[in-house]
Design an enzyme around this catalytic site. Structure first.
Site, PDB file in Angstrom:
ATOM      1  N   ASN A   9       0.874  -1.173   0.000  1.00  0.00           N
ATOM      2  CA  ASN A   9       0.000   0.000   0.000  1.00  0.00           C
ATOM      3  C   ASN A   9       0.910   1.222   0.000  1.00  0.00           C
ATOM      4  O   ASN A   9       1.527   1.534   1.009  1.00  0.00           O
ATOM      5  CB  ASN A   9      -0.887  -0.023   1.255  1.00  0.00           C
ATOM      6  N   LYS A  11       0.137   4.247  -0.178  1.00  0.00           N
ATOM      7  CA  LYS A  11      -0.489   5.414   0.457  1.00  0.00           C
ATOM      8  C   LYS A  11      -0.294   6.654  -0.432  1.00  0.00           C
ATOM      9  O   LYS A  11      -0.213   6.523  -1.654  1.00  0.00           O
ATOM     10  CB  LYS A  11       0.048   5.606   1.877  1.00  0.00           C
ATOM     11  N   HIS A  95      -9.222   1.333   5.251  1.00  0.00           N
ATOM     12  CA  HIS A  95      -7.928   1.485   5.918  1.00  0.00           C
ATOM     13  C   HIS A  95      -8.108   2.387   7.142  1.00  0.00           C
ATOM     14  O   HIS A  95      -8.916   3.323   7.123  1.00  0.00           O
ATOM     15  CB  HIS A  95      -6.905   2.086   4.947  1.00  0.00           C
ATOM     16  N   GLU A  97      -6.461   4.745   8.234  1.00  0.00           N
ATOM     17  CA  GLU A  97      -6.249   6.170   7.976  1.00  0.00           C
ATOM     18  C   GLU A  97      -7.522   6.799   7.414  1.00  0.00           C
ATOM     19  O   GLU A  97      -7.808   7.965   7.673  1.00  0.00           O
ATOM     20  CB  GLU A  97      -5.048   6.348   7.036  1.00  0.00           C
ATOM     21  N   GLU A 165      -4.864  -4.823  10.642  1.00  0.00           N
ATOM     22  CA  GLU A 165      -3.798  -3.853  10.848  1.00  0.00           C
ATOM     23  C   GLU A 165      -4.042  -3.119  12.167  1.00  0.00           C
ATOM     24  O   GLU A 165      -4.848  -2.170  12.208  1.00  0.00           O
ATOM     25  CB  GLU A 165      -3.771  -2.829   9.712  1.00  0.00           C
ATOM     26  N   GLY A 171       3.246   2.172  10.824  1.00  0.00           N
ATOM     27  CA  GLY A 171       4.264   3.221  10.698  1.00  0.00           C
ATOM     28  C   GLY A 171       5.040   3.512  11.972  1.00  0.00           C
ATOM     29  O   GLY A 171       5.740   4.513  12.055  1.00  0.00           O
TER      30      GLY A 171
END
Ligand code: 13P
Length: 249
Positions: A9, A11, A95, A97, A165, A171
């Site tokens: 991914n 991003k 996701h 995010e 996740e 991260g």
């Protein structure tokens, strides 16, 4: 036997030259017969150009519109049909995010997953608990509720992949213990059995994502019920992405 899926991914990274070079480098590595599947999810800005290059792996979007129409007055949105039309095979939805920064609820994620499946894409549905939820001992109920709320009834092992996740692992360089990963992945599969039936649930792939690196990939990918990885930062360097994939030869 579930075939592993190694997914990147990207991003919101890569301008044109960098993204095309990265995609070509991944496509070069994946030219031959592989014992696992590979997927890259570039930003929407490059999806069409990358999907038009010769390749043998999956190329996916990172999101699709929730709008119930293929086209229409939805400024800024890109529908699942449009993503498919660019030559994509997959899309990520839900996701963390997007759940956190765009307020996407389970109902929205589920609707997006339905649009993707209807358009002929394979959908990668993301779930995962926050640090506060983990510390409160609520990781399991949170994740299983996300599965119940986000996975549509029309999901099959062919048109749907789950990605667990943990938000706090994304991260950060932090990863759950293999016991914790096994516990959640087992619970996700048990929940999928309730929602979709044993046959589909047994075949559906459940990826782990969150700080997957060449150094921890072998261990994480050997945990029971872990059927691949969804890789963020390490998918932006072909050496790292490929070093993770190579643990599966
Ligand atoms: P990192 O691999 O950078 O932790 O990101 C994981 C992720 O969010 C993939 O979707």
């Amino acid at each position: 036997m579930r075939r592993k899926l190694i997914a990147g991914n990207w991003k919101m990274n890569c301008l044109k030259n960098e993204g095309l070079a990265l995609a070509k480098a991944v496509f070069d590595k994946t030219n031959g017969d592989l014992p696992f599947d590979v997927l890259i999810c570039p930003p929407m800005s490059l999806l069409g150009q990358i999907a038009a290059l010769p390749h043998k792996i999956g190329v996916g979007a990172q999101d699709v519109a929730v709008a119930p129409k293929a086209m229409g007055a939805f400024t800024g949105d890109v529908s699942a049909e449009m993503v498919k039309d660019l030559g994509a095979t997959h899309t990520i939805v839900g996701h963390s995010e997007r759940r956190a920064m765009h307020g996407e609820t389970d109902a929205v994620v589920r609707a997006k997953a339905e649009r993707a499946i209807d358009a002929g894409l394979t959908v990668v549905i993301c779930v995962g608990e926050t640090l506060a939820e983990r510390e409160a001992g609520r990781a399991l109920p949170v994740v299983t509720a996300q599965i119940r709320g986000s996975v549509p009834e029309k999901a099959t092992a062919e048109n749907c992949v789950i990605a667990y996740e943990p938000v706090w692992a994304i991260g950060t360089g932090k990863v759950p213990t293999t016991a914790d990963v096994a516990e959640i992945h087992g619970a996700v599969r048990a929940e999928l059995k309730k929602v979709l039936g044993t046959d589909i649930a047994d075949k559906m792939r459940i990826l782990y994502g969150g700080s997957v690196k060449p150094s921890n990939a072998k261990e994480l990918l050997s945990v029971s019920d872990v059927d691949g990885a969804l890789i963020g930062g390490a998918s932006l360097k072909v050496e790292d992405f490929w070093a993770i994939a190579e643990t599966q030869f």
